[in-house]
Design a protein around this motif. Structure first.
Motif, short mmCIF file in Angstrom:
data_model
loop_
_atom_site.label_atom_id
_atom_site.label_comp_id
_atom_site.label_asym_id
_atom_site.label_seq_id
_atom_site.Cartn_x
_atom_site.Cartn_y
_atom_site.Cartn_z
N HIS A 23 -3.06 -5.58 -2.27
CA HIS A 23 -2.12 -6.20 -1.34
C HIS A 23 -1.56 -5.22 -0.32
O HIS A 23 -0.91 -5.63 0.64
N LEU A 24 -1.80 -3.93 -0.50
CA LEU A 24 -1.25 -2.91 0.40
C LEU A 24 -2.02 -2.88 1.72
O LEU A 24 -3.22 -3.15 1.76
N GLY A 39 -4.65 7.06 -1.59
CA GLY A 39 -3.21 6.90 -1.67
C GLY A 39 -2.64 8.31 -1.67
O GLY A 39 -3.24 9.23 -2.24
N THR A 84 5.35 5.33 -7.79
CA THR A 84 5.42 4.11 -7.00
C THR A 84 4.09 3.91 -6.28
O THR A 84 3.36 4.87 -6.04
N PRO A 85 3.78 2.69 -5.87
CA PRO A 85 2.59 2.49 -5.04
C PRO A 85 2.77 3.21 -3.70
O PRO A 85 3.90 3.42 -3.25
N TRP A 100 -3.17 -2.61 -6.05
CA TRP A 100 -3.12 -2.05 -4.70
C TRP A 100 -3.82 -2.89 -3.63
O TRP A 100 -3.70 -2.59 -2.44
N ALA A 115 2.65 3.60 0.46
CA ALA A 115 3.00 2.67 1.54
C ALA A 115 1.76 1.99 2.09
O ALA A 115 1.82 0.85 2.56
N GLU A 116 0.62 2.70 2.05
CA GLU A 116 -0.63 2.18 2.58
C GLU A 116 -1.79 2.87 1.88
O GLU A 116 -1.61 3.87 1.21
N VAL A 117 -2.98 2.31 2.08
CA VAL A 117 -4.22 2.89 1.57
C VAL A 117 -5.04 3.32 2.78
O VAL A 117 -5.18 2.55 3.74
#
Length: 118
Positions: free
Chosen positions: A107-108, A43, A22-23, A105, A25-27
């Motif tokens: 948009h994170l 990540g 999964t992507p 990514w 939650a944040e970068v």
């Protein structure tokens, strides 16, 4: 390139392939000397959620001065791909988000981390 929620990517030459379930939650964007010099955007996942596919001799290992992580890069193209814990918490590893398509990514949320001060 992503496949549903799964992210798939790899180094510039393709010798190291990375898949995560999964992507994140944040970068994280860190300002420590290593992250600044390698262009790292982090990540983070549990190691069980990351699959690294590469020939055993396709990667170089670099252990930072504080010896808490091993940073991995492709021997052919030099891309900084991921890190694994040495003395750092074993339930977390980092993957350079730049190994994935930016559309997967960008948009994170990005969190700045002041690694230069400590």
């Amino acid at each position: 390139m992503s496949d549903g929620l799964k992210l798939q990517g790899g180094c510039h030459c393709g010798a190291v392939q990375i898949t995560v379930a999964t992507p994140p939650a944040e970068v994280l964007r860190c300002n420590c000397s290593l992250c600044r010099k390698t262009g790292w955007r982090g990540g983070y996942w549990h190691p069980d959620q990351v699959t690294i596919t590469a020939d055993p001799d396709a990667q170089n290992a670099y252990v930072q001065g504080h010896e808490s992580i091993t940073l991995w890069n492709c021997k052919t193209c030099g891309s900084q791909t991921h890190w694994t814990p040495l003395t750092a918490a074993p339930d977390r590893m980092g993957v350079n988000m730049r190994m994935f398509d930016v559309a997967d990514w960008q948009h994170l949320p990005v969190r700045d981390v002041d690694g230069a001060s400590g």
